[in-house]
Write a protein that holds these residues in place. Sequence first.
Motif, PDB file in Angstrom:
ATOM      1  N   THR A  48      73.832  38.937 -93.351  1.00  0.00           N
ATOM      2  CA  THR A  48      73.864  38.629 -92.309  1.00  0.00           C
ATOM      3  C   THR A  48      74.864  40.671 -91.501  1.00  0.00           C
ATOM      4  N   HIS A  75      66.902  42.361 -86.636  1.00  0.00           N
ATOM      5  CA  HIS A  75      67.440  42.436 -85.237  1.00  0.00           C
ATOM      6  C   HIS A  75      66.181  42.786 -84.645  1.00  0.00           C
ATOM      7  N   SER A  88      71.853  41.594 -76.849  1.00  0.00           N
ATOM      8  CA  SER A  88      72.014  41.096 -78.575  1.00  0.00           C
ATOM      9  C   SER A  88      71.398  40.464 -79.911  1.00  0.00           C
ATOM     10  N   TYR A  89      72.111  40.705 -80.355  1.00  0.00           N
ATOM     11  CA  TYR A  89      71.514  40.088 -82.273  1.00  0.00           C
ATOM     12  C   TYR A  89      71.020  38.738 -81.773  1.00  0.00           C
ATOM     13  N   GLU A  90      72.259  38.389 -81.582  1.00  0.00           N
ATOM     14  CA  GLU A  90      72.737  36.681 -80.402  1.00  0.00           C
ATOM     15  C   GLU A  90      71.660  36.319 -79.659  1.00  0.00           C
ATOM     16  N   GLN A  91      71.227  36.800 -78.175  1.00  0.00           N
ATOM     17  CA  GLN A  91      70.962  36.851 -76.678  1.00  0.00           C
ATOM     18  C   GLN A  91      69.018  36.219 -77.617  1.00  0.00           C
ATOM     19  N   LYS A 127      68.009  35.869 -80.506  1.00  0.00           N
ATOM     20  CA  LYS A 127      67.857  34.866 -81.665  1.00  0.00           C
ATOM     21  C   LYS A 127      67.328  33.759 -80.554  1.00  0.00           C
ATOM     22  N   ALA A 128      68.622  33.678 -79.715  1.00  0.00           N
ATOM     23  CA  ALA A 128      68.067  32.534 -78.969  1.00  0.00           C
ATOM     24  C   ALA A 128      67.270  32.189 -78.248  1.00  0.00           C
ATOM     25  N   THR A 166      71.426  27.475 -81.286  1.00  0.00           N
ATOM     26  CA  THR A 166      72.219  28.530 -80.250  1.00  0.00           C
ATOM     27  C   THR A 166      71.367  28.313 -78.976  1.00  0.00           C
ATOM     28  N   LEU A 210      75.083  30.466 -74.318  1.00  0.00           N
ATOM     29  CA  LEU A 210      75.365  32.039 -74.283  1.00  0.00           C
ATOM     30  C   LEU A 210      75.604  32.687 -73.089  1.00  0.00           C
ATOM     31  N   SER A 264      82.261  32.938 -80.364  1.00  0.00           N
ATOM     32  CA  SER A 264      82.080  33.913 -81.126  1.00  0.00           C
ATOM     33  C   SER A 264      82.358  33.883 -82.524  1.00  0.00           C
ATOM     34  N   GLU A 265      81.550  35.060 -83.716  1.00  0.00           N
ATOM     35  CA  GLU A 265      81.333  34.585 -84.861  1.00  0.00           C
ATOM     36  C   GLU A 265      82.684  35.488 -85.445  1.00  0.00           C
TER      37      GLU A 265
END
Length: 493
Positions: A36, A45, A79-82, A84-85, A386, A391, A398-399
Amino acid sequence: RLLRAALRSSALPAVVMFWAKIVKTFAGRGSTDHLTRGARRAQEHADLHRLHVLTTYYARDGDGEALLNDVLAGAEGKSYEQLKASVSDNLTSQIRTICAAVRASLASPRVPPRVGPRGGGGGDRDRASSSSSLREAIANEITIRLGFACAIQRSTAGAGSGRGLFVRGKVDPGEIVALYPGVAYDVRSVTHLPGFPEVAAANPYLIARFDGTVIDATPWGRGDAVAPRGVLDDDDDAESTPASMGVWPGAPIEPKEDEESEPSRANTNRRGARREGILGVIDDALTPTLSEDDRRVAFDAAAAVERRHPLALAHFANHPPGGTSPNVAVASVDVVFEEEEEEEEDAGAAEAGTAEGPRSSTTDSVDASLRPYLPNVGIGSWGVPTRGWELEEGTLDSEQNKTGGFAGLLRRLFGEDDDDDDDFETKARKKAADSEAARRRNRVVVPTLALVALEALQDEEVFLNYRLSTHVKRPEWYVPVDPAEDARRWASD
């Protein structure tokens, strides 16, 4: 001093178990820390950005440069999270379509009755011929529904390349070409892989995801259309084919009766010598046995999987030879299956303002009736991924709000909580997350890998960048596509 005193007292068993729990927890965390952060996360990413563009381009209406420019503009700053989702949503939608197409294809009256790999009338040659006819019939049906099918033929990658994966028909950029079948092990369960720790020594059908999940396609072989059990219907790669090829689901889910039991292996070090006392307890913590309950759950799931899946052939894709570029990218996705919502819940969702009913029944998950048509079973646990709308609405913590380190371990061990120190907004997020977790409890999450087309494909061989580990000696035939990407993929910083 307290620890030494406890070791001399009658509390020794409790202290040993407490220490073993700490060892197990931090060993698990140590095995995932590098997943991570650093160069490895940077490469993931970058891969997600490319997959987002490809799969969004495929999902959107329109064509050509204008659409591509629009997708690229929308990807900027995500972002990475966006990312990935978004990739998870796009791939889940495609897998839902694929599973439904496979079910319809196998139900077609033009597909001959199933030919089981474990027996039936006739000899091996007759069953192999029937298997070939069945595979061809299924391929024709899936082509009608998806516009393409997969085939295994002699590879064009060069001498010694054996079989390769080919696409028959047309595949669009961003479309899933094939699925990587088999048994998936999460990062804390890889000790159950046959042959651990030297798992790759005689198994060329392993693949690792960025999250540490390893998928072993050896038990799958070519699926149920292969006869007899554990034997391929051609001899192209006879020398390099594992003896367990096609033996589904195989060990450790279906251990052989004449083999040494799993529990006897767990309390040994790598040299095989049994260790007693606290060392044995620590060994058990670091290399836990597969419990009978977990084995039974995995066995039942494996028994329900439809093995005539015509796209479950990604493990036959070859690495591109020198001077050739890969035409597919590997993509991880955790597919969520769930039963349809009850009518009362639908009504409640409508009253809450979602006129079309719960989101999960339309975009987040796949109906449980399609579960047999995803060619994977898992040993371990994977969380519900997620989703993009979560999001956007800010319903998840958040992490940076998650507690880690030794203090976090002690809090989990002894039940301490610091909610009183949280502000109102943080408490609201936690409450929303707890509610969301409760809503997810009855879902089944199945990890898999998909090959996604990097460009338009038509009647050609599929080449996948293997990105072999930089920490081991690579075979002579391996020509890196991008050495810098390989280094970042396997970075441990």
